[in-house]
Enzyme design. Structure first.
Site, PDB file in Angstrom:
ATOM      1  N   ALA A 108     -58.131 -42.836 -16.515  1.00 21.06           N
ATOM      2  CA  ALA A 108     -57.911 -43.509 -17.791  1.00 21.06           C
ATOM      3  C   ALA A 108     -56.446 -43.359 -18.201  1.00 21.06           C
ATOM      4  CB  ALA A 108     -58.836 -42.952 -18.874  1.00 21.06           C
ATOM      5  N   PHE A 109     -55.999 -44.209 -19.122  1.00 24.97           N
ATOM      6  CA  PHE A 109     -54.560 -44.281 -19.398  1.00 24.97           C
ATOM      7  C   PHE A 109     -54.006 -43.002 -20.013  1.00 24.97           C
ATOM      8  CE2 PHE A 109     -52.990 -44.656 -23.773  1.00 24.97           C
ATOM      9  CZ  PHE A 109     -54.167 -44.621 -24.496  1.00 24.97           C
ATOM     10  N   LYS A 110     -54.874 -42.150 -20.573  1.00 19.91           N
ATOM     11  CA  LYS A 110     -54.355 -40.942 -21.213  1.00 19.91           C
ATOM     12  C   LYS A 110     -53.624 -40.034 -20.228  1.00 19.91           C
ATOM     13  CE  LYS A 110     -57.087 -41.111 -25.334  1.00 19.91           C
ATOM     14  NZ  LYS A 110     -57.905 -42.310 -25.035  1.00 19.91           N
ATOM     15  N   ASP A 111     -53.949 -40.130 -18.945  1.00 12.71           N
ATOM     16  CA  ASP A 111     -53.211 -39.342 -17.942  1.00 12.71           C
ATOM     17  C   ASP A 111     -51.716 -39.664 -17.954  1.00 12.71           C
ATOM     18  OD1 ASP A 111     -55.454 -38.025 -16.822  1.00 12.71           O
ATOM     19  OD2 ASP A 111     -55.849 -39.699 -15.470  1.00 12.71           O
ATOM     20  N   MET A 114     -50.373 -37.582 -20.798  1.00  8.17           N
ATOM     21  CA  MET A 114     -50.777 -36.179 -20.784  1.00  8.17           C
ATOM     22  C   MET A 114     -50.119 -35.435 -19.619  1.00  8.17           C
ATOM     23  SD  MET A 114     -52.809 -34.867 -23.095  1.00  8.17           S
ATOM     24  CE  MET A 114     -54.382 -35.543 -23.604  1.00  8.17           C
TER      25      MET A 114
END
Ligand SMILES: *Cc1c(COP(=O)(O)O)cnc(C)c1O
Length: 467
Positions: A108-111, A114
């Site tokens: 998911a794009f949060k990687d 993060m």
């Protein structure tokens, strides 16, 4: 570059200071004192850079307190866990191109943000000789991205609360399969809001918070916002290479207003983005705000559980940074808008509503479960591509805002594998997992179950926190 608070209080901070501080001391959010600018020649000069190189350039405009070589090493390390083409673009027809932001370890794009945050947070802590115990609550995606980014760090440990029995098998496996010593998974006998309330109680207990060096890596974190600015530049450089058009629009599946705020920052910095199209699911407070100028957050009980769960948010924590720009950086107007909201449940920026579109280039729309299924089907039929339900919300709303001659990018915020049930419902197919994902699903799980009890949590943290 210094960072000031959207509420006008406190001393200006450096990037590293703002990053560790989290919320500004007056309860506001840290914003750059002036927005960095990128002129056309500089932008053109970035065309041949790799993703980590571009990230070092863009982040270097924000993190002026970090030497460029250190930044370049951190962006290289952050994106080493990604395929060589960190952010691939793929056209799906009708002038729409997907921007692949979900190639990282948790799909998911949060990687994207993060992984950089993990690097820069450890770096900032090394400088001051401090440690940080990250305390968070997750319903799935944020917690797993945080744990994968912070695992194995020396100066950081993670205490992540999740609602017992309420995450998908995939989400549980992504978090609980980690066996790093600094990662503590805690399943609370309750729902997500109970987890969130426990975090608020402990973080609000300032004595406990300082004694145990508690911190957060939530979506208001400055490192996350700035790391997300990078892929707007990357996508613009790639898409203009391919289409020859100098201007394009971007649609962003949105929840906490973090991702699209970064797009807005990129536009403010001079990136030629025509429209920023905000897509919501049935939890459409932000669509309402951009259409009417009235912001009316909803309470947890009014938040619907949808098939694009990472957008099930009814109070957008990053909106304050945008409001600050809308109110021409007048912190007193931000403060009075929140006072208005506290008093009557909404605030009214109706006189400013035309500027949202005319001056800032925003447009918005809402998508429903039926829309997601239909969009997953139509994209699959037209191009053979599989898209996840959040990206489907984006494509649905993007199609309503197409303009002749203006390419439309849609940010792919997750991979379909994470949401196999909705893919099955839409297409009647079972997704096949690659071997590393099957291994993860079968791995032993590490999690501590706990009642919804602040004292039990306090005791656990006291026993396991870094000091
Ligand atoms: C977090 C998330 C979103 C929403 O992003 P915001 O930055 O909160 O607006 C959308 N899609 C997916 C898959 C997410 O994980």
């Amino acid at each position: 570059m210094q960072y000031i608070s959207t509420r006008g209080g406190g001393e200006p901070l450096s990037y590293c200071e703002a990053l560790i501080e989290g919320l500004a001391r007056d309860g506001g959010l840290a914003v750059p004192r002036t927005m960095p600018e990128v002129d056309a020649a500089t932008l053109e000069g970035w065309r041949d850079l790799t993703y980590p190189e571009l990230a070092a350039e863009v982040l270097g405009l924000f993190a002026t307190d970090i030497p460029r070589d250190d930044l370049a090493r951190m962006t290289a390390d952050a994106y080493a866990a990604f395929p060589a083409d960190v952010v691939p673009l793929r056209p799906i027809g009708d002038g729409i191109t997907l921007v692949g932001l979900s190639e990282g370890p948790t799909l998911a794009f949060k990687d994207m943000a993060m992984q950089f945050l993990g690097q820069v947070l450890e770096y900032a802590l090394e400088r001051t000789g401090d440690v940080l115990n990250v305390l968070g609550a997750t319903s799935g995606d944020t917690g797993s991205a945080a744990e994968h980014a912070l695992r194995g760090k020396d100066r950081i440990s993670v205490f992540m609360l999740s609602p017992l029995g309420r995450m998908s098998a995939f989400q549980r496996a992504q978090m609980f399969s980690l066996d790093d010593e600094n990662i503590h998974n805690i399943a609370i006998d309750g729902v997500f809001d109970d987890c969130q309330n426990l975090v608020k109680r402990l973080a609000g207990d300032l004595e406990f918070k300082h004694a145990h060096r508690l911190g957060a890596v939530n979506s208001i974190n400055l490192a996350r916002i700035t790391a997300q600015v990078v892929y707007y530049f990357w996508a613009w450089l790639r898409a203009t290479d391919e289409t020859g058009s100098a201007e394009l629009s971007v649609t962003v599946p949105s929840g906490n207003f973090g991702n699209i705020l970064s797009g807005f920052y990129a536009k403010q910095m001079g990136l030629p983005i025509r429209r920023l199209v905000l897509a919501t699911n049935e939890n459409n407070v932000l669509d309402e705000f951009f259409r009417t100028g009235v912001y009316r957050p909803r309470v947890a009980a009014e938040t619907l559980a949808t098939s694009s769960p990472s957008m099930d948010i009814s109070k957008a924590s990053n909106l304050e940074r945008f409001i600050f720009e809308l109110f021409e950086r007048d912190a007193s107007r931000v403060v009075s808008a929140w006072a208005e909201l506290d008093a009557q449940g909404f605030f009214d920026a109706v006189p400013d509503q035309p500027r949202l579109s005319e001056e800032f280039g925003f447009a918005s729309g809402t998508s429903t479960h039926a829309d997601r299924l239909e969009t997953i089907r139509s994209v699959h039929a037209a191009s053979g591509d599989l898209i996840d339900p959040h990206t489907a919300d984006g494509v649905k709303v993007a199609r309503e805002h197409l303009e002749a001659g203006v390419p439309m990018l849609v940010l792919e915020t997750a991979k379909p594998e994470k949401f196999a049930e909705t893919i099955r419902e839409a297409l009647g197919i079972e997704l096949q997992y690659p071997p590393e994902v099957r291994d993860m699903l079968d791995a032993p799980q590490h999690v501590t179950e706990m009642p919804d009890d602040a004292d039990a949590l306090r005791a656990f943290i006291t026993a396991s926190a870094l000091s």
